[in-house]
Design a protein around this motif. Structure first.
Motif, PDB file in Angstrom:
ATOM      1  N   GLU A   1     -56.604   8.267   1.520  1.00  0.00           N
ATOM      2  CA  GLU A   1     -55.868   9.074   2.501  1.00  0.00           C
ATOM      3  C   GLU A   1     -55.296   8.214   3.632  1.00  0.00           C
ATOM      4  O   GLU A   1     -54.559   8.699   4.479  1.00  0.00           O
ATOM      5  CB  GLU A   1     -56.785  10.151   3.115  1.00  0.00           C
ATOM      6  CG  GLU A   1     -57.251  11.216   2.144  1.00  0.00           C
ATOM      7  CD  GLU A   1     -58.304  10.700   1.166  1.00  0.00           C
ATOM      8  OE1 GLU A   1     -59.112   9.836   1.564  1.00  0.00           O
ATOM      9  OE2 GLU A   1     -58.287  11.132  -0.012  1.00  0.00           O
ATOM     10  N   SER A   2     -55.664   6.947   3.683  1.00  0.00           N
ATOM     11  CA  SER A   2     -55.175   6.057   4.756  1.00  0.00           C
ATOM     12  C   SER A   2     -53.674   5.836   4.624  1.00  0.00           C
ATOM     13  O   SER A   2     -53.110   5.945   3.524  1.00  0.00           O
ATOM     14  CB  SER A   2     -55.877   4.693   4.678  1.00  0.00           C
ATOM     15  OG  SER A   2     -57.275   4.845   4.692  1.00  0.00           O
TER      16      SER A   2
ATOM     17  N   THR B   1     -59.504   2.234   4.692  1.00  0.00           N
ATOM     18  CA  THR B   1     -60.255   1.939   3.464  1.00  0.00           C
ATOM     19  C   THR B   1     -60.225   3.086   2.455  1.00  0.00           C
ATOM     20  O   THR B   1     -60.915   3.028   1.443  1.00  0.00           O
ATOM     21  CB  THR B   1     -61.724   1.649   3.807  1.00  0.00           C
ATOM     22  OG1 THR B   1     -62.261   2.798   4.492  1.00  0.00           O
ATOM     23  CG2 THR B   1     -61.868   0.437   4.710  1.00  0.00           C
ATOM     24  N   GLN B   2     -59.452   4.139   2.755  1.00  0.00           N
ATOM     25  CA  GLN B   2     -59.466   5.326   1.888  1.00  0.00           C
ATOM     26  C   GLN B   2     -58.084   5.587   1.273  1.00  0.00           C
ATOM     27  O   GLN B   2     -57.074   5.111   1.774  1.00  0.00           O
ATOM     28  CB  GLN B   2     -59.881   6.566   2.702  1.00  0.00           C
ATOM     29  CG  GLN B   2     -61.239   6.437   3.378  1.00  0.00           C
ATOM     30  CD  GLN B   2     -62.374   6.208   2.387  1.00  0.00           C
ATOM     31  OE1 GLN B   2     -62.399   6.812   1.301  1.00  0.00           O
ATOM     32  NE2 GLN B   2     -63.305   5.333   2.733  1.00  0.00           N
TER      33      GLN B   2
ATOM     34  N   LEU C   1     -55.919  -2.020  -1.010  1.00  0.00           N
ATOM     35  CA  LEU C   1     -56.694  -1.194  -1.934  1.00  0.00           C
ATOM     36  C   LEU C   1     -56.279  -1.515  -3.363  1.00  0.00           C
ATOM     37  O   LEU C   1     -55.085  -1.532  -3.680  1.00  0.00           O
ATOM     38  CB  LEU C   1     -56.478   0.298  -1.633  1.00  0.00           C
ATOM     39  CG  LEU C   1     -57.475   0.953  -0.645  1.00  0.00           C
ATOM     40  CD1 LEU C   1     -57.628   0.141   0.637  1.00  0.00           C
ATOM     41  CD2 LEU C   1     -57.079   2.378  -0.342  1.00  0.00           C
TER      42      LEU C   1
ATOM     43  N   ALA D   1     -61.617  -1.315  -1.725  1.00  0.00           N
ATOM     44  CA  ALA D   1     -60.869  -1.696  -0.520  1.00  0.00           C
ATOM     45  C   ALA D   1     -61.193  -3.151  -0.164  1.00  0.00           C
ATOM     46  O   ALA D   1     -62.338  -3.478   0.111  1.00  0.00           O
ATOM     47  CB  ALA D   1     -61.234  -0.775   0.640  1.00  0.00           C
TER      48      ALA D   1
ATOM     49  N   SER E   1     -52.937  -1.174   2.956  1.00  0.00           N
ATOM     50  CA  SER E   1     -53.421   0.026   3.627  1.00  0.00           C
ATOM     51  C   SER E   1     -53.945  -0.287   5.032  1.00  0.00           C
ATOM     52  O   SER E   1     -54.527  -1.340   5.277  1.00  0.00           O
ATOM     53  CB  SER E   1     -54.551   0.642   2.789  1.00  0.00           C
ATOM     54  OG  SER E   1     -55.164   1.698   3.485  1.00  0.00           O
TER      55      SER E   1
END
Lengths: 119, 288
Positions: free
Chosen positions: A13-14, A10-11, A27, A38, A7
């Motif tokens: 949605e990344s 860190t999310q 992740l 993450a 990724s």
């Protein structure tokens, strides 16, 4: 079970980072609960060599059984294979898109690296 | 006396200077071709090769019966040449820099030494001039260990002339480190000067006396001469952009043999180097 997704952030949605060894973050996601951790991969981003090997070791240590990424090189693949981790390459979109594709069975497991060694 | 012929930029004339100086000096010298990724000094010296041997570098071999997957070996390896996943240990020979750290830290003594082929070293001679070259195995990425092996074969009784690789990275350092004098061959072009600056910077770090040969000295601009003056780098020889010299080179012949007036110039070049190498070391001894 846990799966690993490379990724750019860190999310969930990344965007997926297409590189495996030198991905910004990795992740570690539980596809059922969507709980995730993450991992900062910056040490491997700046590694002189062998970033894929080191990232593969890290993913294995976290207990992931599947890796979703863009490109996986030969030494990384060898290490992941030794660790019993299945590899799905050519992944793009967000981490969430990748997790959904995995949950829906819309992924094909790789049988070899899809990127040459960086010599 | 060890003279390393380097340049920064490639194609400035290192091999031309190294081979012609060797031929001008004759029996008392040896020529070491340390440009192991593309050795070509033999094309000009034309030595009779008497022996070629394979050279290996040590790499770890793991005895899986004894290994407990404790990871001490993979933790100490800066180069990720050993990976431990679960109870499995993987060795990536091409990443190993042969430091031996893994063997030292293994508590089970489960690591023994095996080898990875680096390439070959050939030995020969021409008219009493001793010749050695290294040839890196195709696909091998690390040339410094092979360069060090070529240098280890040097005869301390002789004047050693090293034909170094271009650039400023590890292979060049391996070919310059420990030399008594660095002869930089450059050309008066912006590219030549740019790379010369980098190479001189590396030589300064090594603390070795250094001088210049300006090849094709009548082309390009004059900036290399101004640079040499400002840096206090002596210009020990200039070689003009001469069609006859270019033809001799392109036929794989030696300038000192085809144009005998150059023999004395190359002998003179060596005399200047000898004087600079000895006087500088004398000066540094005074400082201590």
């Amino acid at each position: 079970m846990k799966i690993a997704v490379t990724s750019a952030g860190t999310q969930l949605e990344s965007e997926v980072d297409p590189r495996f060894g030198r991905a910004r973050y990795i992740l570690i996601v539980d596809p059922e609960t969507l709980a995730f951790e993450a991992l900062d991969n910056s040490a491997n981003v700046s590694a002189f060599q062998g970033s894929g090997i080191s990232a593969a070791t890290m993913v294995s240590d976290k207990g992931a059984e599947v890796l979703l990424t863009g490109y996986c090189g030969p030494k990384a693949y060898l290490t992941l294979d030794a660790a019993g981790i299945k590899v799905v390459s050519d992944i793009s979109g967000t981490v969430m898109d990748a997790v959904n594709a995995f949950k829906n069975g819309k992924v094909t497991y790789a049988t070899e690296a899809n990127k040459d060694s960086h010599w | 006396m060890i003279i390393s012929v380097a340049s920064g930029k490639g194609g400035t004339g290192k091999t031309t200077v190294a081979t012609n100086m060797a031929l001008a000096l004759g029996e008392k010298v040896e020529l070491l071709d340390c440009d192991v990724e593309e050795p070509n000094a033999h094309l000009f010296l034309k030595p009779q090769i008497t022996r070629t041997e394979k050279v290996e570098t040590p790499i770890p071999l793991i005895d899986l019966e004894k290994c407990t997957a404790c990871r001490k070996c993979s933790d100490i390896c800066r180069f990720n040449a050993i990976a431990v996943v679960g109870k499995k240990v993987l060795v990536f020979p091409e990443l190993c820099h042969s430091c031996g750290g893994c063997m030292v830290v293994c508590p089970e003594k489960a690591i023994v030494e095996t080898g990875r082929e680096l390439g070959t070293i050939s030995y020969g001679h021409r008219n009493g001039i001793r010749f050695i070259n290294g040839r890196l195995r195709v696909g091998e990425a690390m040339s410094p260990p092979l360069i060090r092996k070529v240098r280890a074969a040097a005869d301390p009784e002789r004047v050693t002339i090293i034909d170094a690789p271009p650039g400023t990275s590890c292979p060049v350092i391996a070919a310059m480190n420990g030399a008594d004098f660095i002869l930089m061959v450059t050309e008066p072009t912006p590219f030549g000067l740019h790379d010369l600056r980098l190479a001189v910077g590396a030589v300064r770090v090594l603390g070795i006396p250094c001088g210049l040969v300006v090849n094709r000295s009548d082309i390009g601009d004059q900036k290399v001469f101004a640079y040499a003056e400002s840096e206090g780098l002596p210009i020990l020889m200039t070689i003009p952009f001469d069609r006859r010299i270019a033809e001799i080179y392109s036929r794989g012949k030696a300038i000192v043999e085809e144009m005998p007036e150059w023999k004395e110039r190359f002998v003179d070049l060596y005399r200047k180097i000898e004087a600079l190498a000895t006087s500088r070391s004398g000066a540094s001894q005074c400082v201590k």
